[in-house]
Write a protein that holds these residues in place. Sequence first.
Motif, mmCIF file in Angstrom:
data_model
loop_
_atom_site.group_PDB
_atom_site.id
_atom_site.type_symbol
_atom_site.label_atom_id
_atom_site.label_comp_id
_atom_site.label_asym_id
_atom_site.label_seq_id
_atom_site.Cartn_x
_atom_site.Cartn_y
_atom_site.Cartn_z
ATOM 1 N N UNK A 174 0.830 -1.195 0.000
ATOM 2 C CA UNK A 174 0.000 0.000 0.000
ATOM 3 C C UNK A 174 0.864 1.244 0.000
ATOM 4 N N UNK A 175 0.368 2.298 0.624
ATOM 5 C CA UNK A 175 1.096 3.566 0.669
ATOM 6 C C UNK A 175 2.418 3.391 1.416
ATOM 7 N N UNK A 176 3.411 4.193 1.074
ATOM 8 C CA UNK A 176 4.700 4.145 1.758
ATOM 9 C C UNK A 176 5.644 3.094 1.236
ATOM 10 N N UNK A 177 5.366 2.571 0.049
ATOM 11 C CA UNK A 177 6.195 1.491 -0.503
ATOM 12 C C UNK A 177 7.629 1.933 -0.758
ATOM 13 N N UNK A 178 7.815 3.177 -1.176
ATOM 14 C CA UNK A 178 9.164 3.628 -1.533
ATOM 15 C C UNK A 178 10.112 3.569 -0.344
ATOM 16 N N UNK A 179 9.618 3.899 0.832
ATOM 17 C CA UNK A 179 10.456 3.823 2.034
ATOM 18 C C UNK A 179 10.906 2.384 2.285
ATOM 19 N N UNK A 180 9.985 1.433 2.113
ATOM 20 C CA UNK A 180 10.333 0.021 2.294
ATOM 21 C C UNK A 180 11.353 -0.435 1.243
ATOM 22 N N UNK A 181 11.186 0.036 0.021
ATOM 23 C CA UNK A 181 12.132 -0.312 -1.040
ATOM 24 C C UNK A 181 13.529 0.189 -0.688
ATOM 25 N N UNK A 182 13.605 1.410 -0.197
ATOM 26 C CA UNK A 182 14.896 1.984 0.209
ATOM 27 C C UNK A 182 15.547 1.145 1.306
ATOM 28 N N UNK A 183 14.725 0.653 2.234
ATOM 29 C CA UNK A 183 15.233 -0.135 3.357
ATOM 30 C C UNK A 183 15.651 -1.547 2.937
ATOM 31 N N UNK A 184 15.133 -2.012 1.795
ATOM 32 C CA UNK A 184 15.334 -3.413 1.398
ATOM 33 C C UNK A 184 16.506 -3.624 0.443
#
Length: 237
Positions: A174-184
Amino acid sequence: MEENQFREVLAEKGIELSEEQMEQYNSYYRTLTEWNQKMNLTAITEKNEVYLKHFYDSVSVAFYHDFNKPLNIVDVGAGAGFPSIPLKIAFPDLHVTIVDSLNKRITFLNELASILNLKGVAFIHDRAELFGKNKSHREKYDIAMARAVARLPVLSELCLPLVKKEGCFIAMKGAGAQEEINDAGNAFELLGGQLKSVDTFRLPSENSERSIIKVAKVRKTPKQYPRKAGTPNKEPL
């Protein structure tokens, strides 16, 4: 989203559903709500909401990846069968394996498959960390997928070990995917993955954000991953 709207919107995307497939979705809805009275499968039970937030949301991954072939898919932590069972209904040639840590959900899925007359499905009660070490399943799948199970660095450790080289891991967020991508980024690298694409769109009617994240499997996953049960969540890569 009403049933006819569900059918029409998918048709606009090139996914044509037969009367039999529409009845399968209807039976899925009935079975889901009946079982939900006995066990917690979903907080979403109103019919239009189920069609939008479970069925349409699950099938939306096919707007960005070709499922018109007999792919071997593993769905990690699918719960009540999302996203892989709605996908299986739309694309009957898929072979779907679901792994879930709660046996009650596996019981539900077996009953659901019987009611919907689904072939080429397997439901396995196991922890994803142990399942990823099993030689019968490790690096055997064209696609590993997960929807709203855990943050992306954790999901990567649970899913990428299951994907064969040149396959892919697909995370639905959902929303906020880019932050998770950066962390991964570190997890992708360690596990033999490489970010391939991110497609962001909004659900019809309610306009909430969704992202389809595809990670290509470019190298074999080192043997030490996934780590022992519970560790990926406590100490993400």
